[in-house]
Design an enzyme around this catalytic site. Sequence first.
Site, short mmCIF file in Angstrom:
data_model
loop_
_atom_site.label_atom_id
_atom_site.label_comp_id
_atom_site.label_asym_id
_atom_site.label_seq_id
_atom_site.Cartn_x
_atom_site.Cartn_y
_atom_site.Cartn_z
N GLU A 1 69.60 11.49 21.26
CA GLU A 1 70.75 11.91 21.11
C GLU A 1 71.55 12.15 22.47
O GLU A 1 70.72 12.71 23.47
CB GLU A 1 70.84 13.15 20.30
N ASP B 1 76.47 3.87 17.67
CA ASP B 1 76.98 3.94 16.18
C ASP B 1 77.79 2.48 15.87
O ASP B 1 77.28 2.06 14.70
CB ASP B 1 78.10 4.90 16.26
N GLU C 1 86.88 1.67 21.01
CA GLU C 1 87.17 3.08 20.85
C GLU C 1 86.91 3.59 22.09
O GLU C 1 87.88 4.47 22.39
CB GLU C 1 85.58 3.66 20.06
N THR D 1 71.56 9.76 24.63
CA THR D 1 70.92 9.00 25.36
C THR D 1 71.30 7.54 25.41
O THR D 1 70.97 6.69 26.41
CB THR D 1 69.40 8.61 24.83
N SER E 1 84.12 6.59 12.36
CA SER E 1 85.15 5.76 13.39
C SER E 1 84.42 4.31 13.57
O SER E 1 85.13 3.33 13.48
CB SER E 1 85.15 6.22 14.49
N SER F 1 79.31 8.86 11.79
CA SER F 1 80.02 7.55 12.25
C SER F 1 81.12 6.88 11.33
O SER F 1 81.07 5.48 11.22
CB SER F 1 78.95 6.56 12.74
#
Length: 384
Positions: free
Chosen positions: A33, A171, A159, A35, A127, A125
């Site tokens: 996470e 993601d 994004e 990372t 998005s 996720s």
Amino acid sequence: MHDPEALRSQHAARFGAQPAIFAAPGRVNLIGEHTDYAEGFVMPAAIDFATLAAISPRQDGKIVLYSENYGEERIFEADALPAARNGHWSDYPLGVFAIFAGEGHRIPPLSLSLWGDVPPGSGLSSSAALEVATAVALQSLLGIQYPGPVLARLCQRSENEFVGSSCGIMDQFISANGARDHALLLDCRDLSYKLAPIPEDVALVIANTMVKHEVTGTEYTSRRAQVEEAAAVIARHRPEVRFLRDANPEDLQKWGSEMSPEALKRARHVITENIRTVAAAQALVQNDTRTLGRLMAEAHRSYSQDFEASCAEADTMVEIAQKLPGLIGARLTGGGFGGCTVNLVHADQAKPFAAALGEQYAQATGITPQIHICHASDGAHRIE
Ligand code: GLA
């Protein structure tokens, strides 16, 4: 659960044209996470919640977007698409169009219907699923097909550059490249990856704390800045360190005192998380559930205490899980500050595990959670 046939007939009725249908999944991150933007390792799996996109060409020069979820339509001129975000759901498809246009593609007049069941703001996720679904649908009209990793990068850029959130690549990458019954160990430096089979007797239980998180929020951005601050301090002494991916625990012992206390803690999380993620992938491949569970527990502690990206509800959800029969490992997944926990559970105990987790969480917090027994799914694809 998704019903592509319903979307197909609604699109046909609304736009008078037979669409092509595409699906792009949400994801759950097993470990790794914050990372990704430090060029480190992540190990997500695509899940069976997805965005569906139905697309068909138009002859009137317009781009018409329809969201089944919001029951709302937006109409644009294909040759005069907005150049900036609006703070609206349509920013996500428009961002993908803008990036493709920047790559030299002419965005043709089209009708696009979108429907999704990835719960928004829950760290799964939604998005990325929306961006990747739009991108694969658009590709089909353009008659092109970018390789999955390239497509993921384009969606991440939409994004970052259009929607305005400073997310990493994880993601979009897993939504584009996931594989059924597998987790994916991704090296965010060069986007090389290995698939790790999730054993049949291991279930993925996703538990939504119902506390909303926001990737565009200030917390995510400030964490990222602290991670970059720590890397810059180490780079003063070791110029070859460009990202925390290049750093090790000794660097923190030597130069941690030159960092702000926050940056030091964030860096400790990222550096140890990279080590844990690579080890967890190996444990998964070897079906060493004991090691995997220990690494997930350490990852949650590090995320909560050093990265300070958990919240009371997520800590409670993890603590309850850790006492329940059948658990292999549990941790908060995704960008942090709420959202879902991921629980690897012995499959034969998944149902009673999920029931007990839901009940005890509701008792402890007064919040009714949503608990899903999920399956690792394929990345974006066309539905025939
Ligand atoms: C969000 C971002 C990802 C990643 C995670 C944290 O999901 O979109 O790029 O940084 O948070 O691991």
